[in-house]
Design an enzyme around this catalytic site. Structure first.
Site, PDB file in Angstrom:
ATOM      1  N   ALA A 502       0.853  -1.197   0.000  1.00  0.00           N
ATOM      2  CA  ALA A 502       0.000   0.000   0.000  1.00  0.00           C
ATOM      3  C   ALA A 502       0.879   1.234   0.000  1.00  0.00           C
ATOM      4  O   ALA A 502       1.891   1.276   0.707  1.00  0.00           O
ATOM      5  CB  ALA A 502      -0.893   0.007   1.243  1.00  0.00           C
ATOM      6  N   ARG A 505      -1.841   6.230  -1.777  1.00  0.00           N
ATOM      7  CA  ARG A 505      -3.043   6.301  -2.600  1.00  0.00           C
ATOM      8  C   ARG A 505      -3.723   4.951  -2.825  1.00  0.00           C
ATOM      9  O   ARG A 505      -4.921   4.819  -2.684  1.00  0.00           O
ATOM     10  CB  ARG A 505      -2.704   6.930  -3.956  1.00  0.00           C
ATOM     11  CG  ARG A 505      -2.558   8.453  -3.894  1.00  0.00           C
ATOM     12  CD  ARG A 505      -1.784   8.994  -5.074  1.00  0.00           C
ATOM     13  NE  ARG A 505      -0.387   8.634  -4.987  1.00  0.00           N
ATOM     14  CZ  ARG A 505       0.255   7.862  -5.864  1.00  0.00           C
ATOM     15  NH1 ARG A 505      -0.354   7.376  -6.895  1.00  0.00           N
ATOM     16  NH2 ARG A 505       1.532   7.564  -5.687  1.00  0.00           N
ATOM     17  N   THR A 553       6.796   4.126   6.261  1.00  0.00           N
ATOM     18  CA  THR A 553       6.250   5.476   6.241  1.00  0.00           C
ATOM     19  C   THR A 553       6.788   6.240   7.459  1.00  0.00           C
ATOM     20  O   THR A 553       7.562   5.698   8.250  1.00  0.00           O
ATOM     21  CB  THR A 553       4.716   5.456   6.358  1.00  0.00           C
ATOM     22  OG1 THR A 553       4.370   5.089   7.706  1.00  0.00           O
ATOM     23  CG2 THR A 553       4.083   4.446   5.420  1.00  0.00           C
ATOM     24  N   LYS A 577       9.821   6.102  13.141  1.00  0.00           N
ATOM     25  CA  LYS A 577      10.325   6.231  14.519  1.00  0.00           C
ATOM     26  C   LYS A 577       9.225   6.542  15.531  1.00  0.00           C
ATOM     27  O   LYS A 577       9.487   6.597  16.728  1.00  0.00           O
ATOM     28  CB  LYS A 577      11.357   7.366  14.590  1.00  0.00           C
ATOM     29  CG  LYS A 577      12.550   7.135  13.720  1.00  0.00           C
ATOM     30  CD  LYS A 577      13.444   8.365  13.711  1.00  0.00           C
ATOM     31  CE  LYS A 577      14.378   8.341  12.530  1.00  0.00           C
ATOM     32  NZ  LYS A 577      13.774   8.849  11.284  1.00  0.00           N
ATOM     33  N   GLU A 604      15.621  -1.330  13.721  1.00  0.00           N
ATOM     34  CA  GLU A 604      17.045  -0.988  13.596  1.00  0.00           C
ATOM     35  C   GLU A 604      17.260   0.270  12.749  1.00  0.00           C
ATOM     36  O   GLU A 604      18.073   1.119  13.067  1.00  0.00           O
ATOM     37  CB  GLU A 604      17.796  -2.171  12.978  1.00  0.00           C
ATOM     38  CG  GLU A 604      19.265  -1.957  12.711  1.00  0.00           C
ATOM     39  CD  GLU A 604      20.088  -1.771  13.986  1.00  0.00           C
ATOM     40  OE1 GLU A 604      20.336  -0.598  14.327  1.00  0.00           O
ATOM     41  OE2 GLU A 604      20.465  -2.767  14.628  1.00  0.00           O
ATOM     42  N   ALA A 609      20.059   4.588  10.023  1.00  0.00           N
ATOM     43  CA  ALA A 609      19.637   3.836   8.830  1.00  0.00           C
ATOM     44  C   ALA A 609      20.120   2.389   8.911  1.00  0.00           C
ATOM     45  O   ALA A 609      19.701   1.653   9.788  1.00  0.00           O
ATOM     46  CB  ALA A 609      20.090   4.535   7.564  1.00  0.00           C
ATOM     47  N   LEU A 611      23.075   1.260   9.782  1.00  0.00           N
ATOM     48  CA  LEU A 611      24.160   0.986  10.735  1.00  0.00           C
ATOM     49  C   LEU A 611      23.657   0.098  11.877  1.00  0.00           C
ATOM     50  O   LEU A 611      22.568   0.334  12.402  1.00  0.00           O
ATOM     51  CB  LEU A 611      24.703   2.294  11.346  1.00  0.00           C
ATOM     52  CG  LEU A 611      25.346   3.295  10.401  1.00  0.00           C
ATOM     53  CD1 LEU A 611      25.793   4.528  11.187  1.00  0.00           C
ATOM     54  CD2 LEU A 611      26.541   2.671   9.690  1.00  0.00           C
ATOM     55  N   GLU A 665      13.903  13.994   6.240  1.00  0.00           N
ATOM     56  CA  GLU A 665      12.567  13.418   6.350  1.00  0.00           C
ATOM     57  C   GLU A 665      11.711  14.080   5.272  1.00  0.00           C
ATOM     58  O   GLU A 665      12.058  15.174   4.804  1.00  0.00           O
ATOM     59  CB  GLU A 665      11.963  13.764   7.725  1.00  0.00           C
ATOM     60  CG  GLU A 665      12.622  13.093   8.908  1.00  0.00           C
ATOM     61  CD  GLU A 665      12.270  11.622   9.011  1.00  0.00           C
ATOM     62  OE1 GLU A 665      11.087  11.275   8.974  1.00  0.00           O
ATOM     63  OE2 GLU A 665      13.209  10.805   9.133  1.00  0.00           O
ATOM     64  N   LYS A 680      15.826   9.849  17.923  1.00  0.00           N
ATOM     65  CA  LYS A 680      16.854   8.814  17.815  1.00  0.00           C
ATOM     66  C   LYS A 680      17.600   8.632  19.134  1.00  0.00           C
ATOM     67  O   LYS A 680      17.861   7.506  19.557  1.00  0.00           O
ATOM     68  CB  LYS A 680      17.840   9.174  16.709  1.00  0.00           C
ATOM     69  CG  LYS A 680      17.225   9.012  15.315  1.00  0.00           C
ATOM     70  CD  LYS A 680      18.166   9.558  14.276  1.00  0.00           C
ATOM     71  CE  LYS A 680      17.622   9.330  12.883  1.00  0.00           C
ATOM     72  NZ  LYS A 680      18.326  10.131  11.889  1.00  0.00           N
TER      73      LYS A 680
END
Ligand code: ADP
Ligand code: ASP
Ligand code: MG
Length: 813
Positions: A502, A505, A553, A577, A604, A609, A611, A665, A680
């Site tokens: 998905a 839209r 997302t 997050k 993770e 990202a 790492l 973002e 983070k």
């Protein structure tokens, strides 16, 4: 001599009857062919019975349909004269049938006898059409009425084949065989003279009785599948035909729902050691399944899995049961007297409870008669009233190889556990040929599929991915899955299937998977607008094993679904997050829920990202280390901006370049405000086992004046230019001291904060290229010098690889 039985699935219409005629024409003589009713007709007659008994005249319409089906088949299949003759026979049969049903309707009651009489008309009609079709092709043919050779006797309230009369009658009726004798399955006559049947699926038994009485060399069961499969092929995509089975294995499988062969049909041939060959009418050259006394092992420890639906559990318990002789015997006698068949029994060694599985049809009655039998004990409180629970299925794992192997049930049950299937009762026969488990009916398919994958799937595991979000990260992730799929299939016997997808839209859900490379086109062509609630509900309804939900997302709407997803034991992998940085208690509750439901909640890619930051902290904590201090540059985007700007670019240009490069973002204000770094840092601290809320993180403002509330791409650039002079001055200041600017997140001594700092060449954060992240972890073990993780910390590809890594760790778990 051979006996061939053709089931309803083989004689459903003119075309299949033609295939049957050819099979018989090509067979060695002498042979006897046994035929069922046309597919679906016995069910239709059953509905007629129900309607007539309820005085619903709708049965007339069903009778017309039954007549039409036979007459039309005759017209399509036979020469005109023969068709007319058969049509008139069918009309006569229908008229008789109609009279019987009218009688039932007048009385408003069906008895076992009238029911048997009506159900048998399916076979009486089908044989007329089939016999004529065969006679047009074969010259060496005779028809024998099954009611004159299959006899039944009432035993414990049930009509059962009476061997003595039946064997004698078969020998007499079939001794003179011109080449091919045809007869009907299922129908029989009581030794007292009235019409009976052998029970649903009973044509197999007719054929088996004939084979045994005539000492046939082989019994062939012709149906619509190429043998007995490792699981019901209508149910399990990867099921495949088993080459050989023993009688005992076939018996167990059929008893627990493999309706391809009717359980009572095994005994007659088994007694005479007549082999049974299950063949496919529509693929006659397929090998089929051979059932013999001692099947050669095929290298698999278990041979197949079968399942029966609509089961209920009846449990009898009470402290007064322990050590009391005769409780079980009273329980089972009561059920037997009331003709209630017990499919599975379990008794705890404390002897304080017995649980039985029976057909749901008899549930209420079973409870009634058990409570009556134990009325005295119930009144005195020594036994509790029986508890009846419906909506269950029994899964049976069958194979002679289990006798010699350790850990098979453990392996099967852990496959169920991993997929969140709860087991309500377990039974193992002392022969170790069969292990059965009772599960909720809604989980039955998933249970069979999971065990089947565990033991049989030649391509290894099948992982069903339900992906939400197909932007930069989502696309990169899907492409990684597609490019790596060949490698995983080959090296790890793991197939990834995109089952649901998905974006903001549209959505697509396909139980058999969205065709790899075509996913973009399928999304574009999809007529379904995205409705996340529906997306997850359909995922739950499919209830597929090894399902993983992937959130690519940054939307709170998606994280709002996590709880319900974990509740269903579906694992979640996310780069979003929001959940991990929400209120501490709700985050911890999600983690606990995942553990309770044997699912995984992995994020993770929330920090750095791809790492391995969270994984490293996890391992440190698990091995007994304790984090003392964290220092980190956690925003790939801000680092990119400050790096570019320190190297001569204007602040506003650096921001623009970061947005264009996909390092921020979707809403860059989340990065610039420090919200993203805050989240983070919060996640890292929490992963270290420390309770921290977002509000406790001190954010030192590094901008000279506030940012707008909302991101507007049209005016954003000019807004950023307002900051250029301020940052130009800052740069000159630090450049004089050969320092660089870094936004640093810190945690130590219960204090968490984020600030813009200048670092000199000796600091590990001085050399950070592009969008690098760096995390320094100081712990009991890394006390003097920290453990440092450094590398690209933003960008679609590395984020997607973090998601992929989470998925792999779930699979390996
Ligand atoms: P027939 O009309 O030929 O007697 P049935 O419908 O009684 O056919 O039995 C064949 C069906 O049994 C197959 O179409 C299949 O869906 C079902 N079945 C259930 N379990 C198994 C299994 N383990 N192997 C093969 N078929 C199975
Ligand atoms: N026609 C009967 C039934 O549907 C018998 C059979 O097909 O074996 O149960
Ligand atoms: Mg059948």
């Amino acid at each position: 001599m051979r006996v061939l039985k053709f089931g309803g699935t083989s004689v459903g219409n003119a075309e299949s009857i033609r295939a049957v005629v050819e099979i018989i024409a090509a067979r060695e003589r002498p042979l006897v062919a046994v035929f069922s009713a046309f597919s679906g007709i016995t069910n239709k007659l059953n509905s007629c019975l129900t309607m007539a008994s309820e005085r619903d005249s709708g049965y007339h319409r069903l009778l017309d349909e039954t007549e039409d089906r036979h007459v039309n088949t005759a017209l399509e299949l036979l020469r005109p004269g023969n068709a007319a003759e058969v049509a008139s026979q069918i009309r006569d049969l229908k008229a008789r049938l109609s009279d019987i049903l009218n009688g039932i309707s007048n009385i408003g009651e069906v008895t076992t006898r009238s029911s048997d009489m009506v159900l048998g008309f399916g076979e009486l009609m089908s044989i007329r059409v089939i016999y004529k079709a065969l006679s047009e092709r074969l010259g060496d043919l005779a028809l024998v009425d099954a009611r004159e050779m299959i006899f039944t006797r009432l035993v414990n309230g049930e009509e059962r084949a009476d061997m003595e009369t039946t064997v004698k009658a078969i020998e007499e009726k079939l001794s003179d065989n011109p080449g091919v004798i045809v007869t009907s399955g299922f129908i029989s006559t009581s030794v007292k003279g009235y019409a009976t049947t052998l029970g649903r699926g009973g044509s197999d038994q007719t054929a088996s009785l004939i084979a045994a009485a005539m000492d046939a060399e082989l019994l062939e069961i012709w149906t619509d599948v190429s043998g007995i499969f490792t699981a019901d092929p209508a149910y399990t995509e990867d099921a495949h035909a088993i080459a050989e089975l023993s009688y005992a294995e076939a018996l167990e499988l059929s008893h627990f729902g493999a309706k391809v062969i009717y359980p009572p049909s095994i005994h007659p041939v088994m007694g005479k050691r007549i082999p049974v060959l299950v063949k496919n009418t529509f693929a006659p050259s397929d090998r089929g399944t051979l059932i013999t006394e001692k099947a050669s092992p095929n290298g698999n420890i278990i041979k197949a899995i079968s399942s029966t639906d609509r089961i209920c559990l009846v449990s009898l318990s009470g402290s007064g049961m322990a050590g009391v002789v005769g409780i079980a015997s009273r329980l089972f006698s009561t059920l037997a007297i009331n003709h209630i068949n017990v499919i599975l029994i379990t008794q705890a060694s404390s002897e304080q409870s017995i649980c039985i599985a029976i057909d749901e049809l008899h549930g209420e009655r079973a409870k009634e008669v058990i409570d009556e039998e134990f009325e005295f004990e119930i009144r005195s409180g020594r036994v509790r009233p029986a508890i009846l629970e419906s909506g269950y299925s029994i899964i049976a794992i069958v194979g002679e190889g289990m006798k010699h192997s350790v850990g098979i049930s453990g392996q099967a049950f852990s496959a169920l556990g991993r997929n969140g299937v709860n087991i309500h009762a377990i039974a193992q026969g002392s022969s170790e040929l069969n292990v059965s488990a009772v599960v909720k009916m809604i989980d039955c398919r998933k249970a069979v599929d999971s065990i089947h994958q565990e033991f049989f799937r030649s391509a290894g595991k099948l992982i069903n991915l339900f992906i939400v979000g197909a932007g930069n990260v989502g696309t990169a992730f899907i492409e990684q899955v597609l490019t790596q799929s060949g490698y995983f299939e080959k090296e790890y016997r793991t197939e990834f299937r995109i089952t649901g997808l998905a974006n903001s839209r549209k959505m697509v859900i396909r139980a058999k998977g969205i065709r790899g490379a075509e996913w973009k086109r399928q999304m574009m062509e999809s007529e379904r607008s995205t409705d996340l609630q529906k997306f997850t509900e359909e995922m739950f309804d499919l209830n597929l094993p090894n399902s993983i939900f992937i959130d690519n997302t940054s939307s709170p709407e998606v994280t709002g679904l996590y709880q319900s997803i974990l509740e269903r034991s579906i694992s979640i992998v996310t780069c979003n997050k929001i959940a991990a940085s929400s209120a501490y208690d709700s985050f911890i509750n999600l983690k606990k829920l995942a553990i309770a439901k044997r699912a995984h909640f992995r994020f993770e890619s929330n920090v750095g990202a791809g790492l391995p930051v969270i994984q490293t902290i996890d391992n440190m904590i698990k091995t007994g280390d304790r984090l003392i201090r964290i220092e980190a540059v956690l925003s790939g985007s801000l680092n990119f901006i400050f790096n570019s700007f320190c190297e001569g670019m204007k602040f506003s240009e650096a921001v623009e370049k970061a947005i264009k490069g996909g390092y921020t973002e979707p809403d860059p204000l989340i990065d610039l405000r420090g919200t993203d770094i805050s989240r983070k840092l919060l996640i890292l601290v929490r992963e270290s086992g420390i309770r921290l809320e977002a509000s406790e993180i001190e954010l030192t403002d590094y901008l000279p004046h506030p940012l707008p509330d909302k991101f507007d791409p049209g005016t954003f650039n000019s807004l950023m230019r307002d900051y250029d002079d301020f940052f130009e001055m800052k740069r000159e200041g630090v450049a004089d001291r050969s320092e660089k600017l870094r936004i640093i997140a810190r945690y130590s001594n219960s204090l968490a904060g984020i600030s813009l700092d200048a670092v000199g060449p000796a600091h590990p954060f001085y050399i950070l290229e592009g969008n690098d992240n760096i995390v320094s972890l100081f712990s009991n073990r890394y006390y003097e010098r920290p453990l440092i993780i450094k590398g690209a910390g933003a960008g679609a590809d590395v984020t997607a690889s973090g998601i992929f890594a989470d998925i792999l760790s779930i699979i390996n778990n």
